[in-house]
Write an enzyme that holds these catalytic residues in place. Sequence first.
Site, PDB file in Angstrom:
ATOM      1  N   SER A  38     -42.172 -65.156 110.794  1.00  0.00           N
ATOM      2  CA  SER A  38     -40.766 -65.513 110.655  1.00  0.00           C
ATOM      3  C   SER A  38     -39.872 -64.288 110.501  1.00  0.00           C
ATOM      4  O   SER A  38     -40.227 -63.309 109.845  1.00  0.00           O
ATOM      5  CB  SER A  38     -40.565 -66.386 109.410  1.00  0.00           C
ATOM      6  OG  SER A  38     -40.766 -67.734 109.690  1.00  0.00           O
ATOM      7  N   GLY A  39     -38.697 -64.386 111.095  1.00  0.00           N
ATOM      8  CA  GLY A  39     -37.698 -63.340 110.936  1.00  0.00           C
ATOM      9  C   GLY A  39     -37.870 -62.173 111.867  1.00  0.00           C
ATOM     10  O   GLY A  39     -36.943 -61.387 112.066  1.00  0.00           O
TER      11      GLY A  39
ATOM     12  N   GLU B 190     -44.439 -44.693 106.754  1.00  0.00           N
ATOM     13  CA  GLU B 190     -43.660 -45.777 106.159  1.00  0.00           C
ATOM     14  C   GLU B 190     -42.470 -45.237 105.345  1.00  0.00           C
ATOM     15  O   GLU B 190     -42.541 -44.160 104.755  1.00  0.00           O
ATOM     16  CB  GLU B 190     -44.541 -46.627 105.237  1.00  0.00           C
ATOM     17  CG  GLU B 190     -45.753 -47.240 105.910  1.00  0.00           C
ATOM     18  CD  GLU B 190     -46.984 -46.355 105.857  1.00  0.00           C
ATOM     19  OE1 GLU B 190     -48.090 -46.865 106.118  1.00  0.00           O
ATOM     20  OE2 GLU B 190     -46.836 -45.144 105.538  1.00  0.00           O
TER      21      GLU B 190
ATOM     22  N   ASN C 255     -50.196 -50.844 109.633  1.00  0.00           N
ATOM     23  CA  ASN C 255     -51.299 -51.494 108.931  1.00  0.00           C
ATOM     24  C   ASN C 255     -50.870 -51.766 107.491  1.00  0.00           C
ATOM     25  O   ASN C 255     -50.649 -50.840 106.713  1.00  0.00           O
ATOM     26  CB  ASN C 255     -52.545 -50.604 108.961  1.00  0.00           C
ATOM     27  CG  ASN C 255     -53.791 -51.324 108.468  1.00  0.00           C
ATOM     28  OD1 ASN C 255     -53.730 -52.140 107.553  1.00  0.00           O
ATOM     29  ND2 ASN C 255     -54.926 -51.023 109.076  1.00  0.00           N
TER      30      ASN C 255
ATOM     31  N   GLU D  68     -43.976 -49.274 109.512  1.00  0.00           N
ATOM     32  CA  GLU D  68     -45.237 -49.886 109.100  1.00  0.00           C
ATOM     33  C   GLU D  68     -46.081 -50.269 110.311  1.00  0.00           C
ATOM     34  O   GLU D  68     -45.550 -50.628 111.359  1.00  0.00           O
ATOM     35  CB  GLU D  68     -44.940 -51.144 108.271  1.00  0.00           C
ATOM     36  CG  GLU D  68     -46.155 -51.865 107.704  1.00  0.00           C
ATOM     37  CD  GLU D  68     -46.906 -51.038 106.691  1.00  0.00           C
ATOM     38  OE1 GLU D  68     -47.681 -50.149 107.126  1.00  0.00           O
ATOM     39  OE2 GLU D  68     -46.719 -51.263 105.484  1.00  0.00           O
TER      40      GLU D  68
ATOM     41  N   HIS E  14     -34.377 -68.608 106.391  1.00  0.00           N
ATOM     42  CA  HIS E  14     -35.367 -69.297 105.562  1.00  0.00           C
ATOM     43  C   HIS E  14     -36.315 -68.328 104.864  1.00  0.00           C
ATOM     44  O   HIS E  14     -37.011 -68.708 103.922  1.00  0.00           O
ATOM     45  CB  HIS E  14     -36.147 -70.339 106.375  1.00  0.00           C
ATOM     46  CG  HIS E  14     -37.199 -69.794 107.276  1.00  0.00           C
ATOM     47  ND1 HIS E  14     -37.012 -69.619 108.626  1.00  0.00           N
ATOM     48  CD2 HIS E  14     -38.467 -69.391 107.028  1.00  0.00           C
ATOM     49  CE1 HIS E  14     -38.118 -69.146 109.167  1.00  0.00           C
ATOM     50  NE2 HIS E  14     -39.032 -68.993 108.205  1.00  0.00           N
TER      51      HIS E  14
ATOM     52  N   ASP F 274     -30.444 -70.240 111.500  1.00  0.00           N
ATOM     53  CA  ASP F 274     -31.535 -69.631 110.745  1.00  0.00           C
ATOM     54  C   ASP F 274     -31.506 -68.124 110.960  1.00  0.00           C
ATOM     55  O   ASP F 274     -32.350 -67.545 111.649  1.00  0.00           O
ATOM     56  CB  ASP F 274     -32.871 -70.238 111.188  1.00  0.00           C
ATOM     57  CG  ASP F 274     -34.026 -69.811 110.297  1.00  0.00           C
ATOM     58  OD1 ASP F 274     -33.767 -69.239 109.220  1.00  0.00           O
ATOM     59  OD2 ASP F 274     -35.181 -70.058 110.687  1.00  0.00           O
TER      60      ASP F 274
ATOM     61  N   GLU G  54     -50.120 -44.849 105.920  1.00  0.00           N
ATOM     62  CA  GLU G  54     -50.335 -43.972 107.070  1.00  0.00           C
ATOM     63  C   GLU G  54     -49.349 -42.814 107.125  1.00  0.00           C
ATOM     64  O   GLU G  54     -49.388 -42.002 108.047  1.00  0.00           O
ATOM     65  CB  GLU G  54     -50.276 -44.800 108.352  1.00  0.00           C
ATOM     66  CG  GLU G  54     -51.376 -45.857 108.405  1.00  0.00           C
ATOM     67  CD  GLU G  54     -51.147 -46.936 109.441  1.00  0.00           C
ATOM     68  OE1 GLU G  54     -52.022 -47.109 110.297  1.00  0.00           O
ATOM     69  OE2 GLU G  54     -50.097 -47.605 109.387  1.00  0.00           O
TER      70      GLU G  54
END
Length: 271
Positions: free
Chosen positions: A221-222, A103, A95, A93, A79, A127, A100
């Site tokens: 989600s995910g 990333e 913040n 990641e 979704h 899902d 930083e």
Amino acid sequence: MLRFLLFTSLAALVLAELEPQPRYLEDDSAEERVVGGEVARANSWPWQISLQYMGSGNNYYHTCGGTLIRRGWVMTAAHCVDSRRTWRVVVGEHNLNSQEGREQYMGVSQVYLHPRWNSASVAGGYDIALLRLSSEVTLNNYVQLGALPPSGQVLSHNNPCYITGWGRTATGGQLSAQLKQAYLPVVDHRTCSSSGWWGSTVKDTMVCAGGGSESGCQGDSGGPLNCSVDGRWVVHGVTSFVSSYGCNYPKKPTVFTRASAYISWMNGIMG
């Protein structure tokens, strides 16, 4: 992108009258976080990714989490990515509001939705989605692969797990740009699918966890359900939905897609 779900079968319609509908846990605003819990130590869940979409002004905005499972592949919720957008994945990641130096930013070259996913009914399951990255990430102390369970493995009641993500701190709550974690022990399927809990909304291809003061919420989600199994962390779930009554409503634990039910499908896609 936050959507309430419509059930298509008569049984589900009856159930929806007796129980709250599920609510997806994605968000367009990058303003929503895990309910309860605490800020995680930076990069202590090094397989956690931020899924972001290109919005106004060609800026990217967090909408969902996900799990880096191979150097060029991410597992997330269907979704989160069943609309046409320009996506990117950020690994390393912590913040969302600051750079930083840890990333890595990766484009998404292809989205694979489970073929049985139906956006009209999260209660139907499936899902889950895979994202093929435009290039492989570099693994280091801050970026690692998430371990997946053996096909078909089901954890026992109260198995210790943590949800991680950048979702709401409360239903309609305060913001936090930092990755959070919350302790959500497994609620076994017999309990979670019983009357007064989620009932028949929860399928055996799902995992319930929590049900108390801590939960996932919009923006999570995910992302992974990280479970302690034989002394190591294994990603047993993909964050899917909560109750429309509230993210941490009693006896409505956060519901996850059970990763172990889809190992064969994922291996077939990734080769």
